[in-house]
Design an enzyme around this catalytic site. Structure first.
Site, short mmCIF file in Angstrom:
data_model
loop_
_atom_site.label_atom_id
_atom_site.label_comp_id
_atom_site.label_asym_id
_atom_site.label_seq_id
_atom_site.Cartn_x
_atom_site.Cartn_y
_atom_site.Cartn_z
CB THR A 23 -0.84 -0.08 1.43
OG1 THR A 23 -1.78 -0.83 1.24
CG2 THR A 23 -1.73 1.45 1.39
CB ALA A 81 7.17 -9.80 2.98
CB THR A 129 15.78 3.25 11.30
OG1 THR A 129 16.35 4.39 11.63
CG2 THR A 129 16.64 2.03 11.38
CB CYS A 152 -7.11 -5.98 2.07
SG CYS A 152 -5.35 -6.48 1.96
#
Length: 338
Positions: free
Chosen positions: A50, A155, A192, A281
């Protein structure tokens, strides 16, 4: 992923601990690139497909059909049509981003990408976005062969962790970061990196490519066909969406008019089977599928949809037991309706 927890350094740091964490990220980048069919420096890690869609589509006009995932459909500027076999029609792109799902998340129907690559090449100011979230890891996919400018990947669709995605860019193409800060991901996405999630993403990508190359999904397709044969008795009034079209090997979208999809989900859950009403979803939203309505199905038909997905570990016994449980529930529903 457990091993990556020991890489305690920040991947942006140059000390030994930082370099060790960076090595985890870069190994995963190469694994994802190998699965998608691009170069490692074309892979931008995100928190989801998304987010990858937002990164690719931000500030651009998007030509897409109503069968696309919400993450892409949200950016729709130029609507495209689709038929009951899921085929998307597009005559011109007009400088927009043409966004197409390689395989639909609700129906499993696959598109012929060659039809769209030829169209894109006729309009030099346009870009081609492929939502490959469902397709990658279940069938062979090569971004360079598809001549895609943007490819979305997630993933968890092929065994990796949830919350890890990627935007894969055509070589020489770049995007402007939506999240600003430390300039990570070659300045394309600050923040990060989720080293642990990315490590799992890469490992799953490598395993998924191995499974596809070994033809393991062929057995799953046979199981899906066994399932559909068991559920297509005339008294069940079932419609298998896209049955005559190219589909993913593991997906069945089944309509049973008059029997609400969410009711079937609850009954199968009680029987020990996890299915969904539409895409995972959006399955928590109790409403008729926008995808199926766009394909020309009635509100009643679209409201009766369930999606049954099989995996590499699914057995024929699983399929038979599901068919028996679903058939028993269907007979009870018909008896009550009578």
């Amino acid at each position: 992923m457990v091993a990556a927890m020991d890489a305690v350094g920040n991947p942006s740091s140059v000390h030994a601990e930082g370099r060790a964490a960076k090595a985890v990220v870069e190994r995963a980048r190469a694994q994802v690139a190998d699965l998608v069919g691009c170069l490692p420096n074309q892979v931008v890690f995100t928190a989801s497909a998304t987010e990858a869609a937002a990164l690719a589509c931000d500030g651009k006009g998007v030509a897409c059909s109503d069968v696309e995932h919400d993450a892409v459909h949200e950016h729709q500027f130029d609507p495209l049509d689709a038929d009951q076999d899921g085929t998307i029609y597009c005559d011109t792109v007009n400088g927009n981003v043409l966004a197409i799902q390689a395989a639909n998340s609700e129906t499993g129907i696959c598109q012929n990408m060659a039809r769209f690559t030829d169209l894109i090449e006729e309009t030099t100011s346009s870009h081609f976005l492929i939502d490959a979230v469902q397709a990658v890891g279940k069938q062979r996919f090569h971004a360079a062969d598809a001549r895609a400018d943007f490819v979305l990947v997630s993933a968890h669709k092929f065994g990796g962790p949830k919350g890890a995605g990627a935007l894969c860019l055509r070589d020489g193409l770049d995007v402007e970061a939506l999240i600003h800060g430390g300039g990570q991901e070659m300045g394309r996405r600050a923040g990060t990196e989720n080293v642990i999630g990315i490590a799992g993403f890469g490992a799953a990508a490598e395993a998924a490519k191995r499974d596809v190359d070994a033809g393991r999904w062929d057995r799953v397709e046979k199981l899906r066909n066994i399932l559909e044969s068991a559920l297509e008795a005339p008294e069940y009034d079932t419609i298998f969406v896209g049955k005559g079209a190219p589909r993913l090997p593991n997906t069945s979208c089944i309509l049973t008019p008059g029997w609400k999809g969410e009711t079937q989900v609850m009954q199968m859950d009680l029987a020990g089977f996890a299915i969904s009403a539409g895409s995972a979803c959006s399955s928590g939203k109790v409403k008729a599928s926008r995808v199926l309505r766009a394909m020309g199905y009635s509100h009643s038909e679209a409201s009766s949809a369930i999606r049954v997905s099989l995996g590499l570990e699914t057995t024929e016994d699983d399929v038979v037991r599901f068919a028996e449980a679903w058939s028993a529930a269907r007979k009870k529903h018909k008896a009550r309706a009578a």
